[in-house]
Design a protein around this motif. Structure first.
Motif, PDB file in Angstrom:
ATOM      1  N   GLY A 244       0.804  -1.222   0.000  1.00  0.00           N
ATOM      2  CA  GLY A 244       0.000   0.000   0.000  1.00  0.00           C
ATOM      3  C   GLY A 244       0.835   1.268   0.000  1.00  0.00           C
ATOM      4  O   GLY A 244       0.317   2.363  -0.150  1.00  0.00           O
ATOM      5  N   ARG A 245       2.148   1.119   0.150  1.00  0.00           N
ATOM      6  CA  ARG A 245       2.999   2.313   0.194  1.00  0.00           C
ATOM      7  C   ARG A 245       3.384   2.781  -1.205  1.00  0.00           C
ATOM      8  O   ARG A 245       3.795   3.924  -1.396  1.00  0.00           O
ATOM      9  N   ARG A 246       3.299   1.902  -2.182  1.00  0.00           N
ATOM     10  CA  ARG A 246       3.705   2.284  -3.531  1.00  0.00           C
ATOM     11  C   ARG A 246       2.726   1.685  -4.533  1.00  0.00           C
ATOM     12  O   ARG A 246       2.498   0.468  -4.561  1.00  0.00           O
ATOM     13  N   GLN A 247       2.163   2.542  -5.351  1.00  0.00           N
ATOM     14  CA  GLN A 247       1.156   2.181  -6.349  1.00  0.00           C
ATOM     15  C   GLN A 247       1.614   0.989  -7.210  1.00  0.00           C
ATOM     16  O   GLN A 247       2.704   1.010  -7.771  1.00  0.00           O
ATOM     17  N   GLY A 248       0.791  -0.055  -7.254  1.00  0.00           N
ATOM     18  CA  GLY A 248       1.087  -1.172  -8.152  1.00  0.00           C
ATOM     19  C   GLY A 248       2.055  -2.204  -7.602  1.00  0.00           C
ATOM     20  O   GLY A 248       2.339  -3.196  -8.259  1.00  0.00           O
ATOM     21  N   VAL A 249       2.583  -1.969  -6.383  1.00  0.00           N
ATOM     22  CA  VAL A 249       3.559  -2.916  -5.828  1.00  0.00           C
ATOM     23  C   VAL A 249       2.901  -3.717  -4.709  1.00  0.00           C
ATOM     24  O   VAL A 249       2.234  -3.151  -3.841  1.00  0.00           O
ATOM     25  N   SER A 250       3.072  -5.023  -4.718  1.00  0.00           N
ATOM     26  CA  SER A 250       2.569  -5.835  -3.603  1.00  0.00           C
ATOM     27  C   SER A 250       3.639  -6.829  -3.172  1.00  0.00           C
ATOM     28  O   SER A 250       4.421  -7.315  -3.990  1.00  0.00           O
ATOM     29  N   ILE A 251       3.662  -7.075  -1.870  1.00  0.00           N
ATOM     30  CA  ILE A 251       4.677  -7.967  -1.291  1.00  0.00           C
ATOM     31  C   ILE A 251       3.958  -9.071  -0.541  1.00  0.00           C
ATOM     32  O   ILE A 251       3.055  -8.803   0.253  1.00  0.00           O
ATOM     33  N   ASN A 252       4.346 -10.306  -0.803  1.00  0.00           N
ATOM     34  CA  ASN A 252       3.683 -11.441  -0.167  1.00  0.00           C
ATOM     35  C   ASN A 252       4.686 -12.303   0.599  1.00  0.00           C
ATOM     36  O   ASN A 252       5.292 -13.217   0.032  1.00  0.00           O
ATOM     37  N   PRO A 253       4.887 -12.038   1.909  1.00  0.00           N
ATOM     38  CA  PRO A 253       5.699 -12.951   2.709  1.00  0.00           C
ATOM     39  C   PRO A 253       4.938 -14.269   2.804  1.00  0.00           C
ATOM     40  O   PRO A 253       3.792 -14.284   3.259  1.00  0.00           O
ATOM     41  N   ALA A 254       5.553 -15.371   2.341  1.00  0.00           N
ATOM     42  CA  ALA A 254       4.771 -16.596   2.181  1.00  0.00           C
ATOM     43  C   ALA A 254       5.284 -17.769   3.010  1.00  0.00           C
ATOM     44  O   ALA A 254       4.519 -18.662   3.347  1.00  0.00           O
ATOM     45  N   SER A 279       6.504  -1.135 -12.505  1.00  0.00           N
ATOM     46  CA  SER A 279       7.469  -0.413 -13.340  1.00  0.00           C
ATOM     47  C   SER A 279       8.879  -0.809 -12.926  1.00  0.00           C
ATOM     48  O   SER A 279       9.099  -1.391 -11.864  1.00  0.00           O
ATOM     49  N   HIS A 280       9.807  -0.478 -13.804  1.00  0.00           N
ATOM     50  CA  HIS A 280      11.203  -0.786 -13.548  1.00  0.00           C
ATOM     51  C   HIS A 280      11.682  -0.102 -12.264  1.00  0.00           C
ATOM     52  O   HIS A 280      12.447  -0.668 -11.491  1.00  0.00           O
ATOM     53  N   ASP A 281      11.202   1.128 -12.025  1.00  0.00           N
ATOM     54  CA  ASP A 281      11.621   1.873 -10.833  1.00  0.00           C
ATOM     55  C   ASP A 281      11.217   1.170  -9.547  1.00  0.00           C
ATOM     56  O   ASP A 281      11.868   1.344  -8.509  1.00  0.00           O
ATOM     57  N   ASP A 282      10.151   0.394  -9.612  1.00  0.00           N
ATOM     58  CA  ASP A 282       9.716  -0.331  -8.409  1.00  0.00           C
ATOM     59  C   ASP A 282      10.804  -1.287  -7.925  1.00  0.00           C
ATOM     60  O   ASP A 282      10.921  -1.563  -6.734  1.00  0.00           O
TER      61      ASP A 282
END
Ligand SMILES: [Zn+2]
Length: 414
Positions: A244-254, A279-282
């Protein structure tokens, strides 16, 4: 122009429907989980037999072993099956690349190994849609093309890799090299569940966090221990808070793991997570976040953090060239009365790899179906010949120069 041969091509594909279905069923019953190298190899050999009428130059290519870090923090190597390469008319002025994968997500000890009918129209089975049905669509479309007088205008290469389901880490170089010799890519992943084609795709990376602390007896000297599990949990919370901190980025600790008796302070804890990017910058952004976390933990007495992993797939954008491909595909589909829509997706595939190598591509030319990667996976069987007709019509249009102005501007008519 050749209306008769065009009609003959479509009719021939219709006449192959039951053969396509039979071959798909047979392939689905050979287990080819990514790490079942022998099963993957068997599927490759079955495809060599199926592809024989194409009279292509056939090669099985051995790939480097898959290197990974396991949940004990140890480096591991795992052997994979071969990739399959088919080449036809490498000197033709128009070169295209068609891709599929031999592997499935179902390991050889998975209970899901057989096909069965759900109803007249839907076949349930491991990999029937993702993507053994897709491989039949690919090969049948090429067989139809090869019977057509205008096939001579098109040179093609097929790559079928054994490691797509784990992000193509070992076939990435092969895919890139093949992409560099072509101007157009076609990938036979299934359509999205609602029948749409994938447009933009997110990028993806898998990472492993290895935290080391210091062991100590839980009763006699717990204060001397440095609990790696506790430190890892703090990291996981920080990572998850990045959602939720960066548009389009999601992190899944699995996943996470420790392995000590209950009376010892754990000195090693390992976690794995997946990240999706737009995006590449992500990617730079994530590396910055990971460096910040590492700096924090490595600065604490008795602790260290090691980070393994990388972005195996970069985001795929819809370039003007990609849009031109879709325009032609939609035109071919409307002639066959197949509805088309295009949607972005968070999933990735080898279409990402081809795009990263600069190759415009459509990556959902495979079968219709759903619930892939689960024991409910099903194939809409009539889609086999329908989708092969669409691909064959598209290939014919490409052979006739309909993408020349975009992809081969130096050729006549461009
Ligand atoms: Zn797939």
């Amino acid at each position: 122009m050749n209306a008769q041969s065009d009609q003959a091509l479509l009719s021939w594909i219709s006449s192959r429907q039951s053969w396509m279905l039979e071959q798909t069923q047979q392939l689905a019953q050979i287990n080819s989980g990514t790490f079942n190298a022998q099963g993957v190899s068997q599927v490759a050999q079955a495809l060599v037999e199926i592809a024989r009428p194409l009279n292509a130059q056939v090669e099985k290519i051995a790939l480097p072993a898959f290197r990974t870090v396991n949940l004990n923090g140890e480096r591991e190597e795992r052997e994979l099956g071969p990739a399959l390469s088919l080449i036809k008319r490498p000197d033709s002025p128009r070169q295209i690349l068609l891709c599929g994968h031999l592997d499935t997500v179902f390991a050889d000890n998975d209970p899901f190994q057989q096909t069965r009918w759900l109803d007249d129209e839907r076949l349930n089975g491991p990999g029937v849609t993702d993507m053994k049905g897709g491989l039949l669509i690919l090969l049948t479309a090429l067989m139809a093309l090869e019977q057509h007088p205008e096939a001579e205008q098109l040179g093609w290469r097929v790559i079928m890799n054994p490691d797509e389901e784990i992000g193509s880490p070992c076939s990435a170089d092969l895919l890139r090299e093949a992409a560099e010799t072509a101007k157009l890519g076609l990938v036979f992943e299934p359509l999205l569940p609602d029948g749409a084609y994938a447009g933009e795709r997110k990028g993806s990376g898998n990472f492993t966090l290895i935290v080391r602390g210091r062991t100590a007896h839980a009763g006699r000297e717990i204060e001397n221990g440095r609990n790696a599990l506790r430190a890892l949990c703090d990291l996981i919370i920080e990572l998850d808070n990045l959602n939720g901190r960066r548009q389009g980025v999601s992190i899944n600790p699995a996943r996470f793991h420790t392995d000590v008796p209950l009376n010892r302070v754990p000195d090693l804890a390992v976690a794995q997570f997946n990240i999706r990017t737009q995006s590449h910058d992500d990617e730079h952004w994530l590396h910055q976040q990971l460096s910040r976390l590492a700096l924090g933990l490595n600065g604490r007495e008795g602790y260290s953090l090691e980070i393994e992993g990388s972005f195996s797939r970069h985001p795929k954008r819809l370039t003007p060239a990609n849009q031109a491909l879709f325009k032609l595909l939609c035109h071919c589909a409307s002639t066959l009365e197949i509805p088309t829509q295009i949607k972005p997706t968070g999933g990735c595939c080898d279409g990402n790899n081809l795009a990263a190598a600069g190759l415009p591509n459509i990556d959902t030319l495979g079968a219709e179906g759903g619930s892939i990667h689960s024991a409910d996976e099903f194939l809409i069987v009539s889609s086999l010949s329908r989708r092969a007709q669409l691909t064959a019509s598209f290939l014919l249009a490409v052979a006739r120069g309909e993408l020349d102005s975009v992809l081969w501007p130096h050729l006549n008519g461009g």
